[in-house]
Design an enzyme around this catalytic site. Structure first.
Site, PDB file in Angstrom:
ATOM      1  CB  CYS A 141       2.680  29.786 -19.005  1.00 51.39           C
ATOM      2  SG  CYS A 141       3.545  31.109 -18.051  1.00 51.39           S
TER       3      CYS A 141
ATOM      4  N   PRO B 245       0.618  -1.033  -0.182  1.00 42.38           N
ATOM      5  CG  PRO B 245       0.232  -0.901   2.295  1.00 42.38           C
ATOM      6  CD  PRO B 245       0.617  -1.817   1.312  1.00 42.38           C
TER       7      PRO B 245
END
Ligand code: LLP
Length: 422
Positions: A356, A288
């Site tokens: 951007c 996990p």
């Protein structure tokens, strides 16, 4: 007690005000609750009272050495996916005898590194990889313990990019060829075949795919036995899903209209797997990542500007897709809440970063409490696949990371400086 909660309209991590941390260490900032990590780790064992699963924490979810040390102290093993992760696991203090190496494309130098460090085993995903491990082990004069990863063709029903157990995925050896592959491995020099491995995907919210996988693995162990191949452990991989919505509560937050994404408790996944796999006589291993760290972390960010045009309202924050790629890459949902609640007024906004790209968003068309310039926000459930997936794109410095334990605060990674960009 909840490790992230509001007290007097202010968000806390354990006993520490997150707003105070943001002021002291700046934003964007990753903050982790040590005791939440420990609780999540321990809850995995609760599905198997009196019995045990062998837990190998998947470092890819969060490989900060400060966090690794917490898991080492809990007795965890490690699942590493590269030479870099192996070096971090060793630095974190994991015993090599508790480390497994997974991944579809291990390089020769990485295999040699793992063998020299005497990790427990490498999981091979192809015949060519088995050959290479055998050759390197032979040259080193040692026997390499290996497991084979099978692709069980089970649909984990998760996001397509993080579903890994179907035939059109690159992972593992297909079920029709796996017995032959085990026989081949057994015939190669300098190899000892010890385990069977699989991993069907990540952020899995249903028990059924695990039930189907466990049944398949149990029958495979039987078939292997009939061909005189005896393995000692079965590793089911990771993937246990966690809740991402409504992880922190306050009457002012309202309830967002979200589809039902509730996740079974970690212990339920274990309780599903064990009764099917235990009769095989093999020990059960898991890897996990997310279920241990996701809800132990938050990303703090400051509102730089708010603006609106005729279509939309935007909240421009100082954390972007380079700090947290999950919303951009998987359209993932993270709850976003103010560190201080001073209004109950809601508005629908896009929370966007400074990068951007139009894909640089943390939330789109999100109904949340009204924010203003300089407000501080927490992006919840960012302990897994947060910082580890961050980058310097657009020349942005990666954030600092902080660990909180009760009222103690520790910097576990310094914020980068311009020097780090060169
Ligand atoms: N074992 C193997 C072989 C894996 O490939 C993975 C995850 C794990 C264990 C741990 O899975 P977990 O328990 O964390 O679900 N970046 C994506 C997740 C990618 C998962 C990759 N493999 C995200 O942000 O959702």
């Amino acid at each position: 007690m909840e490790h992230f909660r509001y007290e007097n309209n202010e968000l806390y991590c354990e006993e520490v005000s997150l707003a105070e941390l943001a002021e002291e260490f700046g934003t964007p900032l990753y903050v982790y609750s040590k005791n939440r990590i420990i609780d999540s780790y321990r809850s995995l064992q609760e599905g198997s009272p009196g019995k045990s699963v062998n837990i190998c924490y998947a470092l890819k979810a969060n490989a900060n050495v400060g966090i690794l040390k917490v898991l080492v102290a809990e007795g965890s093993g490690a699942d590493v996916a590269s030479g870099g992760e192996l070096s971090l696991a060793l630095r974190g203090g994991f015993s090599p005898s508790k480390i497994v190496f997974t991944g579809v494309g291990k390089r020769e130098d990485e295999i040699a590194f793992a063998l020299k460090e005497k990790i427990y085993c490498l999981y091979a995903e192809s015949l060519q990889e088995l050959q290479l491990i055998s050759r390197i082990a032979h040259a080193l004069g040692i026997t390499a313990r290996v497991g084979l990863r099978v692709n069980p063709h089970v649909d984990a029903e998760s996001h397509p990019y993080i579903t890994t157990g179907l035939n059109h995925h690159k992972f593992g050896i297909e079920s029709g060829k796996i017995i032959e592959a085990f026989q081949y491995a057994a015939s190669l020099p300098s190899l000892e075949v010890v385990g069977l491995h699989t991993h069907i995907g990540s952020q899995i919210l249903k028990l059924e795919p695990y039930r189907a996988t466990a049944r398949y693995l149990a029958s495979l162990v039987e078939q292997l036995r009939e061909t005189q191949i005896r393995i000692s452990h079965v590793d089911v991989g990771g993937g246990f899903g966690v809740p991402y919505d409504h992880v922190v509560h306050h009457e002012g937050l309202g309830r967002e209209d979200r589809p039902n994404n509730s996740a079974p408790a970690a212990s339920e996944f274990i309780a599903t797997l064990l009764p099917i796999l235990e009769p095989s006589g093999c020990t059960v291993w898991i890897e996990p990542g997310r279920s241990i760290v996701a809800n132990a972390g938050v990303l703090l960010t400051r509102v730089l500007y708010t603006k609106e045009n005729r279509k939309k309202k935007f909240v421009v924050v100082d954390a972007g897709m380079n700090d947290l790629i999950r919303p951009t890459l998987y359209d993932a949902y993270h709850q976003i809440v103010p560190l201080k609640i001073d209004t109950y007024e809601q508005e629908i906004v896009d929370v966007v970063g400074p990068v951007c790209e139009t894909g640089d968003f943390l939330a789109r068309d999100r109904s949340m409490l009204k924010t203003k310039q300089n407000d501080l926000l927490a992006v919840m459930s960012t302990g897994a696949y947060g910082f580890v997936s961050s980058s310097n794109y657009n020349g942005r410095l990666r954030p600092a990371e902080i660990m909180v334990s009760h009222d103690k605060v520790r910097v576990i990674r310094q914020r980068e400086t311009f020097e780090d960009l060169i």
